[in-house]
Design a protein around this motif. Structure first.
Motif, PDB file in Angstrom:
ATOM      1  N   ASN A   3      52.872 -18.069 -30.055  1.00  0.00           N
ATOM      2  CA  ASN A   3      52.441 -19.345 -30.633  1.00  0.00           C
ATOM      3  C   ASN A   3      52.105 -20.359 -29.538  1.00  0.00           C
ATOM      4  O   ASN A   3      51.140 -21.120 -29.655  1.00  0.00           O
ATOM      5  N   ILE A   4      52.912 -20.337 -28.501  1.00  0.00           N
ATOM      6  CA  ILE A   4      52.623 -21.267 -27.386  1.00  0.00           C
ATOM      7  C   ILE A   4      51.304 -20.902 -26.726  1.00  0.00           C
ATOM      8  O   ILE A   4      50.499 -21.768 -26.380  1.00  0.00           O
ATOM      9  N   ARG A   5      51.083 -19.631 -26.543  1.00  0.00           N
ATOM     10  CA  ARG A   5      49.823 -19.176 -25.943  1.00  0.00           C
ATOM     11  C   ARG A   5      48.648 -19.553 -26.808  1.00  0.00           C
ATOM     12  O   ARG A   5      47.602 -20.003 -26.300  1.00  0.00           O
ATOM     13  N   ALA A   6      48.818 -19.373 -28.118  1.00  0.00           N
ATOM     14  CA  ALA A   6      47.728 -19.723 -29.026  1.00  0.00           C
ATOM     15  C   ALA A   6      47.472 -21.216 -29.022  1.00  0.00           C
ATOM     16  O   ALA A   6      46.327 -21.673 -29.183  1.00  0.00           O
ATOM     17  N   LEU A   7      48.539 -21.995 -28.831  1.00  0.00           N
ATOM     18  CA  LEU A   7      48.371 -23.449 -28.804  1.00  0.00           C
ATOM     19  C   LEU A   7      47.693 -23.916 -27.525  1.00  0.00           C
ATOM     20  O   LEU A   7      46.885 -24.847 -27.539  1.00  0.00           O
ATOM     21  N   CYS A   8      48.053 -23.312 -26.404  1.00  0.00           N
ATOM     22  CA  CYS A   8      47.506 -23.758 -25.115  1.00  0.00           C
ATOM     23  C   CYS A   8      46.138 -23.126 -24.831  1.00  0.00           C
ATOM     24  O   CYS A   8      45.389 -23.658 -23.991  1.00  0.00           O
ATOM     25  N   TYR A   9      45.853 -22.027 -25.434  1.00  0.00           N
ATOM     26  CA  TYR A   9      44.612 -21.320 -25.113  1.00  0.00           C
ATOM     27  C   TYR A   9      43.389 -22.179 -25.321  1.00  0.00           C
ATOM     28  O   TYR A   9      42.488 -22.213 -24.457  1.00  0.00           O
ATOM     29  N   PRO A  10      43.272 -22.922 -26.443  1.00  0.00           N
ATOM     30  CA  PRO A  10      42.050 -23.742 -26.610  1.00  0.00           C
ATOM     31  C   PRO A  10      41.883 -24.779 -25.510  1.00  0.00           C
ATOM     32  O   PRO A  10      40.775 -25.027 -25.029  1.00  0.00           O
ATOM     33  N   TYR A  11      42.982 -25.385 -25.116  1.00  0.00           N
ATOM     34  CA  TYR A  11      42.873 -26.423 -24.081  1.00  0.00           C
ATOM     35  C   TYR A  11      42.511 -25.815 -22.729  1.00  0.00           C
ATOM     36  O   TYR A  11      41.734 -26.407 -21.978  1.00  0.00           O
ATOM     37  N   LEU A  12      43.106 -24.698 -22.428  1.00  0.00           N
ATOM     38  CA  LEU A  12      42.766 -24.046 -21.168  1.00  0.00           C
ATOM     39  C   LEU A  12      41.319 -23.595 -21.160  1.00  0.00           C
ATOM     40  O   LEU A  12      40.626 -23.700 -20.137  1.00  0.00           O
ATOM     41  N   THR A  13      40.890 -23.114 -22.281  1.00  0.00           N
ATOM     42  CA  THR A  13      39.481 -22.697 -22.380  1.00  0.00           C
ATOM     43  C   THR A  13      38.547 -23.881 -22.191  1.00  0.00           C
ATOM     44  O   THR A  13      37.532 -23.793 -21.473  1.00  0.00           O
ATOM     45  N   MET A  14      38.920 -25.005 -22.865  1.00  0.00           N
ATOM     46  CA  MET A  14      38.092 -26.209 -22.741  1.00  0.00           C
ATOM     47  C   MET A  14      38.120 -26.728 -21.302  1.00  0.00           C
ATOM     48  O   MET A  14      37.099 -27.192 -20.774  1.00  0.00           O
ATOM     49  N   ALA A  15      39.308 -26.663 -20.654  1.00  0.00           N
ATOM     50  CA  ALA A  15      39.396 -27.136 -19.277  1.00  0.00           C
ATOM     51  C   ALA A  15      38.564 -26.285 -18.337  1.00  0.00           C
ATOM     52  O   ALA A  15      37.883 -26.795 -17.438  1.00  0.00           O
ATOM     53  N   TRP A  16      38.568 -24.982 -18.519  1.00  0.00           N
ATOM     54  CA  TRP A  16      37.762 -24.114 -17.653  1.00  0.00           C
ATOM     55  C   TRP A  16      36.286 -24.288 -17.927  1.00  0.00           C
ATOM     56  O   TRP A  16      35.475 -24.222 -17.020  1.00  0.00           O
ATOM     57  N   ARG A  17      35.953 -24.511 -19.179  1.00  0.00           N
ATOM     58  CA  ARG A  17      34.541 -24.664 -19.532  1.00  0.00           C
ATOM     59  C   ARG A  17      33.962 -25.926 -18.897  1.00  0.00           C
ATOM     60  O   ARG A  17      32.799 -25.938 -18.451  1.00  0.00           O
ATOM     61  N   HIS A  18      34.806 -27.036 -18.858  1.00  0.00           N
ATOM     62  CA  HIS A  18      34.304 -28.314 -18.327  1.00  0.00           C
ATOM     63  C   HIS A  18      34.946 -28.648 -16.977  1.00  0.00           C
ATOM     64  O   HIS A  18      35.144 -29.823 -16.653  1.00  0.00           O
ATOM     65  N   ARG A  19      35.260 -27.628 -16.211  1.00  0.00           N
ATOM     66  CA  ARG A  19      35.968 -27.847 -14.961  1.00  0.00           C
ATOM     67  C   ARG A  19      35.182 -28.686 -13.983  1.00  0.00           C
ATOM     68  O   ARG A  19      35.731 -29.533 -13.278  1.00  0.00           O
ATOM     69  N   TRP A  20      33.902 -28.469 -13.883  1.00  0.00           N
ATOM     70  CA  TRP A  20      33.102 -29.225 -12.919  1.00  0.00           C
ATOM     71  C   TRP A  20      32.924 -30.684 -13.354  1.00  0.00           C
ATOM     72  O   TRP A  20      32.868 -31.585 -12.519  1.00  0.00           O
ATOM     73  N   TRP A  21      32.834 -30.874 -14.664  1.00  0.00           N
ATOM     74  CA  TRP A  21      32.774 -32.257 -15.117  1.00  0.00           C
ATOM     75  C   TRP A  21      34.072 -33.011 -14.778  1.00  0.00           C
ATOM     76  O   TRP A  21      34.053 -34.188 -14.419  1.00  0.00           O
ATOM     77  N   SER A  22      35.197 -32.326 -14.906  1.00  0.00           N
ATOM     78  CA  SER A  22      36.491 -32.945 -14.572  1.00  0.00           C
ATOM     79  C   SER A  22      36.569 -33.282 -13.096  1.00  0.00           C
ATOM     80  O   SER A  22      37.049 -34.362 -12.691  1.00  0.00           O
ATOM     81  N   VAL A  23      36.097 -32.332 -12.257  1.00  0.00           N
ATOM     82  CA  VAL A  23      36.121 -32.582 -10.817  1.00  0.00           C
ATOM     83  C   VAL A  23      35.224 -33.760 -10.446  1.00  0.00           C
ATOM     84  O   VAL A  23      35.591 -34.649  -9.659  1.00  0.00           O
ATOM     85  N   VAL A  24      34.041 -33.783 -11.027  1.00  0.00           N
ATOM     86  CA  VAL A  24      33.104 -34.877 -10.725  1.00  0.00           C
ATOM     87  C   VAL A  24      33.681 -36.220 -11.182  1.00  0.00           C
ATOM     88  O   VAL A  24      33.603 -37.231 -10.474  1.00  0.00           O
ATOM     89  N   LEU A  25      34.293 -36.213 -12.388  1.00  0.00           N
ATOM     90  CA  LEU A  25      34.868 -37.465 -12.889  1.00  0.00           C
ATOM     91  C   LEU A  25      36.033 -37.914 -12.013  1.00  0.00           C
ATOM     92  O   LEU A  25      36.192 -39.110 -11.734  1.00  0.00           O
ATOM     93  N   ALA A  26      36.880 -36.958 -11.550  1.00  0.00           N
ATOM     94  CA  ALA A  26      37.991 -37.318 -10.670  1.00  0.00           C
ATOM     95  C   ALA A  26      37.479 -37.904  -9.370  1.00  0.00           C
ATOM     96  O   ALA A  26      38.003 -38.916  -8.869  1.00  0.00           O
ATOM     97  N   TRP A  27      36.451 -37.287  -8.791  1.00  0.00           N
ATOM     98  CA  TRP A  27      35.870 -37.834  -7.558  1.00  0.00           C
ATOM     99  C   TRP A  27      35.293 -39.235  -7.807  1.00  0.00           C
ATOM    100  O   TRP A  27      35.462 -40.145  -6.986  1.00  0.00           O
ATOM    101  N   LEU A  28      34.618 -39.380  -8.933  1.00  0.00           N
ATOM    102  CA  LEU A  28      33.996 -40.670  -9.212  1.00  0.00           C
ATOM    103  C   LEU A  28      35.056 -41.768  -9.357  1.00  0.00           C
ATOM    104  O   LEU A  28      34.918 -42.863  -8.790  1.00  0.00           O
ATOM    105  N   ILE A  29      36.108 -41.451 -10.092  1.00  0.00           N
ATOM    106  CA  ILE A  29      37.167 -42.449 -10.269  1.00  0.00           C
ATOM    107  C   ILE A  29      37.823 -42.792  -8.935  1.00  0.00           C
ATOM    108  O   ILE A  29      38.052 -43.965  -8.598  1.00  0.00           O
ATOM    109  N   CYS A  30      38.123 -41.785  -8.129  1.00  0.00           N
ATOM    110  CA  CYS A  30      38.776 -42.038  -6.841  1.00  0.00           C
ATOM    111  C   CYS A  30      37.885 -42.839  -5.913  1.00  0.00           C
ATOM    112  O   CYS A  30      38.339 -43.775  -5.233  1.00  0.00           O
ATOM    113  N   VAL A  31      36.609 -42.488  -5.854  1.00  0.00           N
ATOM    114  CA  VAL A  31      35.691 -43.218  -4.964  1.00  0.00           C
ATOM    115  C   VAL A  31      35.574 -44.674  -5.387  1.00  0.00           C
ATOM    116  O   VAL A  31      35.589 -45.596  -4.561  1.00  0.00           O
TER     117      VAL A  31
END
Length: 505
Positions: A3-31
């Motif tokens: 159940n925990i795996r099923a609960l976390c799987y969508p978020y992990l999938t979404m995080a991997w799918r948008h990983r570059w957007w997250s990195v770019v946003l983190a860089w933008l915020i830090c800069v």
């Protein structure tokens, strides 16, 4: 676990799918945050502390003879006047702040700002602290250093001005009181010379009037005693024979033709006369003395026959009593004369006293005015000498020493902002935003990632068909993961470089 795996799987999938957007946003915020941190103006603070040390040797020596000026009072006075408008204007003229003043309005605004921003506190007894903050470290140091100089100068100038003012005031008052004392002394002398007979002796004795009254009373007492003595002597003379008979063979015989009283009877009668002058007839002593005299007279003592063959000679006792009577009468005449003269003098002084009934009160008032002038003049002279000693102690003895405990220095690091801490907070914010982006996107994602999500809808599921993606080479996946790791490590490394190099001050 499933159940925990099923609960976390969508978020992990979404995080991997948008990983570059997250990195770019983190860089933008830090800069953006790092840039904002660099734009925040730095604020430097300079603080200095002074200690006013009272001389432990000189202060006790001057206690009671010099004017006391407690260091705590000096601190309180300077604390209240250090940030006055004249001192603030002097401070501006001594520092680089004068270059920013272009008009009286700018001067007024700058003076108001300095009065509010400069902090003057007393954290401990006899301790004096000055603190100022500004964006320019050199200017901050100049402000605090100039304030210290103004503090020391104000202390010296204030002490000198106070002593000069006190000297002028005391000199004027001494002259005024000297004139008052001179007039009071002349008035007192003239009044005393005019009424010396009615006033008490300056040495502490009685006045002439009181002395005359006392002498009249004394003379009356002496005259009464002398008259009593005359009465006793005359009585004794009456009872003493004027002549004595002496036998032919030279032995003393009994009295001749005259009758002489017995010595016992004479003494008893004299005693009775003396008691009657002191007591009444009913007094027991008088009664006993009277009875004794009666018994002696009844017994016939002292009466003897005269020997016809005896020779008569003068009685020396009789002659002595006569001489004593003459002397007593002469003394009584002298006392009477003196009493008359002294009584006349007393009456004259009493008449003068009745004409001037308020002489004594007026003299007390004049004397009190003289004493007030004298005491005031003496007190002013004492204070003038105390002021002179205080001036010598302040100028030469250094009665109160000002020690700079913490001298001001040019600050190297600003007290605000804390850029290293803010840079770390910016990195944490960028990473949190990058991680939070997939979570936010998941809330808007309507796709299903597993059969369990479909089962939650309550619909019958016949089966599932997996998407067939074209497999990517292993090298490509490694490069993708490496690039992602490098981007994150570069973000963290950039933050450390900024902390160690750019934000180190």
């Amino acid at each position: 676990m499933s159940n925990i795996r099923a609960l976390c799987y969508p978020y992990l999938t979404m995080a991997w799918r948008h990983r570059w957007w997250s990195v770019v946003l983190a860089w933008l915020i830090c800069v953006l945050c790092w840039g904002a941190i660099m734009l925040i103006p730095s604020k430097y603070e300079v603080s200095a502390r002074l200690y006013i040390d009272s001389d432990v040797v000189l202060t006790p020596l001057l206690k009671g003879i010099g004017l006391e000026s407690a260091p705590a009072n000096q601190i309180d006075m300077l604390h209240r006047t250090l940030l006055s408008r004249p001192n603030i204007e002097t401070l501006i003229a001594r520092t680089s702040l004068k270059s920013s003043v272009a008009s009286p309005a700018a001067m007024q605004m700058l003076a108001y700002r300095l009065a509010n921003e400069v902090k003057v506190v007393t954290p401990a007894k006899n301790l004096f602290s000055v603190t100022y903050s500004d964006s320019d470290p050199v200017r901050t140091y100049e402000v605090v250093n100039s304030l210290l100089a103004i503090f020391i100068e104000s202390r010296s100038a204030s002490s000198r001005n106070d002593i000069d003012g006190a000297r002028r005031f005391l000199s004027e008052q001494i002259d005024i009181y000297a004139e008052k004392l001179k007039k009071a002394e002349v008035r007192k002398k003239e009044f005393y010379d005019s009424y010396a007979d009615l006033l008490p002796d300056p040495a502490g004795g009685l006045s002439h009037l009181d002395t005359a009254i006392a002498q009249v009373a004394s003379l009356k007492t002496q005259l009464a005693d002398n008259r009593l003595k005359l009465v006793v002597l005359k009585k004794e003379l009456m009872n003493t024979p004027s002549a004595l008979s002496v036998a032919p063979d030279g032995a003393r015989a009994r009295p001749g033709p005259t009758v002489a009283a017995s010595p016992d009877l004479t003494r008893a009668e004299l005693n009775l006369e003396a008691l009657r002058l002191r007591y009444t007839e009913q007094n027991p002593d008088v009664v006993r003395a009277r009875e004794l005299v009666a018994r002696l007279r009844a017994s016939g003592l002292g009466v003897n026959a005269v020997d016809t063959a005896a020779r008569v000679i003068p009685n020396p006792t009789y002659e002595r009593v006569k001489n004593d009577i003459v002397e007593a009468e002469l003394a009584a005449a002298l006392l009477t004369q003196r009493l008359a003269a002294m009584t006349q003098e007393r009456d004259r002084l009493q008449a003068m006293s009745r004409e001037k009934p308020n002489v004594l009160n007026d003299y007390v008032t004049i004397k009190r005015e003289y004493e007030e002038a004298y005491n005031g003049h003496a007190e002013l002279l004492r204070r003038y000498e105390a002021m002179r000693l205080t001036e010598a102690a302040d100028s030469g003895g250094d009665k109160s020493k000002v020690k700079i405990v913490d001298p001001p220095v040019v600050p190297l690091n600003p007290i605000f902002p804390r850029r290293q801490m803010l840079a770390t907070a910016a990195l944490a914010l960028g990473l949190c935003v990058g991680i939070g982006l997939p979570l936010v996107l998941k809330q808007f994602d309507r796709s299903f990632h597993s059969l369990m999500e479909l089962e939650d809808l309550g619909l019958p599921i016949a089966g599932g068909i997996s998407a067939i993606n074209k497999p990517r080479p292993l090298l490509w996946r490694a490069v993708d993961v490496s690039a992602l790791s490098f981007a994150l490590l570069a973000l963290v490394a950039t933050n450390f470089v900024l902390i160690l190099r750019v934000f180190e001050v």
